[in-house]
Design an enzyme around this catalytic site. Structure first.
Site, PDB file in Angstrom:
ATOM      1  N   SER A   1      37.535  32.758  30.841  1.00  0.00           N
ATOM      2  CA  SER A   1      38.203  32.035  29.947  1.00  0.00           C
ATOM      3  C   SER A   1      37.647  30.486  29.259  1.00  0.00           C
ATOM      4  O   SER A   1      37.635  29.385  30.270  1.00  0.00           O
ATOM      5  CB  SER A   1      39.554  32.227  30.348  1.00  0.00           C
TER       6      SER A   1
HETATM    7  N1  SAH Z   1      41.312  34.446  35.225  1.00  0.00           N
HETATM    8  C1  SAH Z   1      40.037  34.984  34.634  1.00  0.00           C
HETATM    9  C2  SAH Z   1      39.510  35.683  33.389  1.00  0.00           C
HETATM   10  C3  SAH Z   1      38.129  36.425  34.271  1.00  0.00           C
HETATM   11  S1  SAH Z   1      37.938  37.548  32.324  1.00  0.00           S
HETATM   12  C4  SAH Z   1      38.875  33.827  35.717  1.00  0.00           C
HETATM   13  O1  SAH Z   1      39.702  32.401  34.842  1.00  0.00           O
HETATM   14  O2  SAH Z   1      38.219  33.869  35.364  1.00  0.00           O
HETATM   15  C5  SAH Z   1      38.865  38.856  32.230  1.00  0.00           C
HETATM   16  C6  SAH Z   1      39.511  39.379  33.513  1.00  0.00           C
HETATM   17  O3  SAH Z   1      39.642  40.906  34.522  1.00  0.00           O
HETATM   18  C7  SAH Z   1      37.564  40.374  34.272  1.00  0.00           C
HETATM   19  O4  SAH Z   1      37.215  40.135  35.606  1.00  0.00           O
HETATM   20  C8  SAH Z   1      38.151  41.693  34.573  1.00  0.00           C
HETATM   21  O5  SAH Z   1      37.309  42.524  35.482  1.00  0.00           O
HETATM   22  C9  SAH Z   1      39.726  41.874  34.652  1.00  0.00           C
HETATM   23  N2  SAH Z   1      40.118  43.078  34.387  1.00  0.00           N
HETATM   24  C10 SAH Z   1      39.533  44.118  33.414  1.00  0.00           C
HETATM   25  N3  SAH Z   1      40.680  44.840  32.996  1.00  0.00           N
HETATM   26  C11 SAH Z   1      41.806  45.100  34.126  1.00  0.00           C
HETATM   27  C12 SAH Z   1      42.430  45.837  34.956  1.00  0.00           C
HETATM   28  N4  SAH Z   1      42.840  46.727  34.069  1.00  0.00           N
HETATM   29  N5  SAH Z   1      43.649  45.712  36.052  1.00  0.00           N
HETATM   30  C13 SAH Z   1      42.846  44.174  36.567  1.00  0.00           C
HETATM   31  N6  SAH Z   1      42.001  43.510  36.128  1.00  0.00           N
HETATM   32  C14 SAH Z   1      40.605  43.599  35.491  1.00  0.00           C
END
Ligand code: SAH
Length: 213
Positions: free
Chosen positions: A64
């Site tokens: 993000s």
């Molecule tokens: N907090 C992360 C943001 C990653 S983007 C960072 O600092 O890098 C969002 C993430 O949510 C992705 O890695 C994606 O694979 C995950 N995601 C999507 N759907 C999900 C679900 N149902 N349960 C858990 N994680 C999920």
């Protein structure tokens, strides 16, 4: 994996940008000043690590934008020792920010590749989340509920009931809600059946996925 004076200088500038954009929580700014964001990104993107933008990580996901991480974390009102559930471990950057702030962190990731990569990487950097879970964030992690704080870092088409249920009284859920565009929404649990809801502007996240690979 180096973090030298040049990276530290760039982080300081990023923090100044976040202050200009309205971030006020000192503990959040301090955490962003400390976590080496460039190490959380694939090597090709290192030069972009300290501009205020989102970037691709593995498995078609993104780390993000720093402002989004900062704002979401500020809205979470993290106190040292808070038990926090994060949905979407991704690169592990947000996890590291929460750990720097003295939180006890549980984090769920549904993509196995990212789950494994970030588990290894966080431990290499010396970050110790309480537990990283390979699973579905829609159902939370009831084994360790209730939580003081829950943060969802992907765009949720609706507010999962399980997440509200796993919040302790006085706890907060920060979740971007919507499909194409998401409204940053904060729920505060005022009592067993009472929730206060507040909204804080529009963001764009990768979607919180419902189907498993
Ligand atoms: N907090 C992360 C943001 C990653 S983007 C960072 O600092 O890098 C969002 C993430 O949510 C992705 O890695 C994606 O694979 C995950 N995601 C999507 N759907 C999900 C679900 N149902 N349960 C858990 N994680 C999920």
């Amino acid at each position: 994996m180096k973090d030298d004076f040049k990276h530290k200088g760039m982080r300081k500038k990023l923090v100044d940008t976040l202050i200009r954009k309205g971030i006020r929580d000192k503990a959040v700014l301090e955490a962003i000043n400390t976590v080496p964001r460039h190490l959380f990104m694939d090597s090709g993107f290192v030069s972009h690590a300290y501009v205020d933008k989102a970037f691709p990580i593995a498995a078609d996901q993104t780390i993000s934008q720093p402002y989004t991480v900062a704002r979401q974390t500020e809205l979470l009102e993290v106190k040292r020792g808070n038990k926090i559930l994060e949905i979407g471990t991704g690169s592990g950057y947000q996890t590291a920010v929460l750990l720097e702030m003295g939180a006890v962190v549980y984090s769920i990731e549904r993509q196995n590749e990212l789950f494994k990569k970030s588990r290894l990487f966080l431990s290499k950097l010396g970050y110790r989340p309480k537990k990283l879970i390979f699973g579905d964030g829609y159902v939370g992690y009831k084994e360790e509920a209730p939580y003081d704080r829950i943060i969802v870092t992907a765009g949720a088409p609706f507010v999962p009931k399980d997440l509200l249920a796993q919040l302790g009284v006085g706890g907060k859920l920060v979740i971007p809600v919507g499909t194409d565009v998401q409204v940053m929404t904060v729920f505060t649990r005022k009592g067993p059946k009472e929730f206060e809801k507040k909204e804080y502007g529009e963001y764009r996240f990768v979607p919180l996925l419902e189907d498993k690979n």
